[in-house]
Design a protein around this motif. Sequence first.
Motif: not given
Length: 309
Positions: A44-54, A116-123
């Motif tokens: 998850l850390g590799k594909v989401f920049p968020e921490f906690g509630k992903i 910008m290093n992660y996929a940013t759009n929902a879906g």
Amino acid sequence: MTEYSINGKSSNEPRVDQLVDIKEYEGWDTLTLEIEVTIPEGLLGKVFPEFGKIPGMLVVTAHCRETYLRERFVLARDPISSGTYEGTWEFDAKDVRGSVNLRPILIRTTDTSQSMNYATNAGVFVADGPEWRLDISDTSGKDQDLLDVRTKSFEEVHEADDDTRFPPSDRLYYLDLEGDPDLPVLWLNEDHEKVTTVMQDAESEHEKQVSDLVWNQVMTPVWTRLVTIAATEYDPDEDDWTPEWQGAVFDELHDELYPDHTPEKTAERLQEDLSESVVLATKKVEDAVQELLEPADYYTKHIQNLTER
């Protein structure tokens, strides 16, 4: 897929990794799959920049080429975390045939501008796992063939041959019943690259839903034409279907056209109805095709997805 059961009876475990083979079972009504997907630590850390509630959703997608089924089963969503998720997915026999490919996919559910290093759009999907195959029936025999899907540039065809049977390059598809009368070919026009790419190689969840809608729009007139031609050419005095694809059409649609009729009786009945009233008979065909393809369900899913975004 850890276990499967037929008609709710005793469970079985797959004998081969990434394959569930149920071709030996015939006449079943429901198939129940026990599904297990693990999100490994660190992914998850590799594909989401968020921490906690992903803000993610874990789904398993199913694609059956024979019946054009595209469905998804949600195992977890908002928030997700590493670990193992389990679920039970039930399939109806009328919805699947041949083989079904299942794949676990991790999808972003909200937009982000954090990096910008992660996929940013929902879906969009940000990770996937090993694909499993569910083998249901053997469709390798010629008597099972119905429709061959191929791609070609219609513009190039016209440049090479002015008298070609292919339609102009602005058309999306062509149902070819002339090249080989024994096997209908659905040609997709490569001149519309963005459309045909989504139809055949959809990646994100949004693209898959768009692909469903396009296929549904294409297959509605294709099915209507196939069943109408098959009924018109049906010969009740022949022991076998000629060509064989016409029998496959009525194997698929006879319940939707005339419940409790055999495929042969359905073809004969529709042939009679077409000779008596084309208006009423084609209305029945259109209703049957809608019942088979369920276009409203696909549009509803697409609209819900747009609303969620």
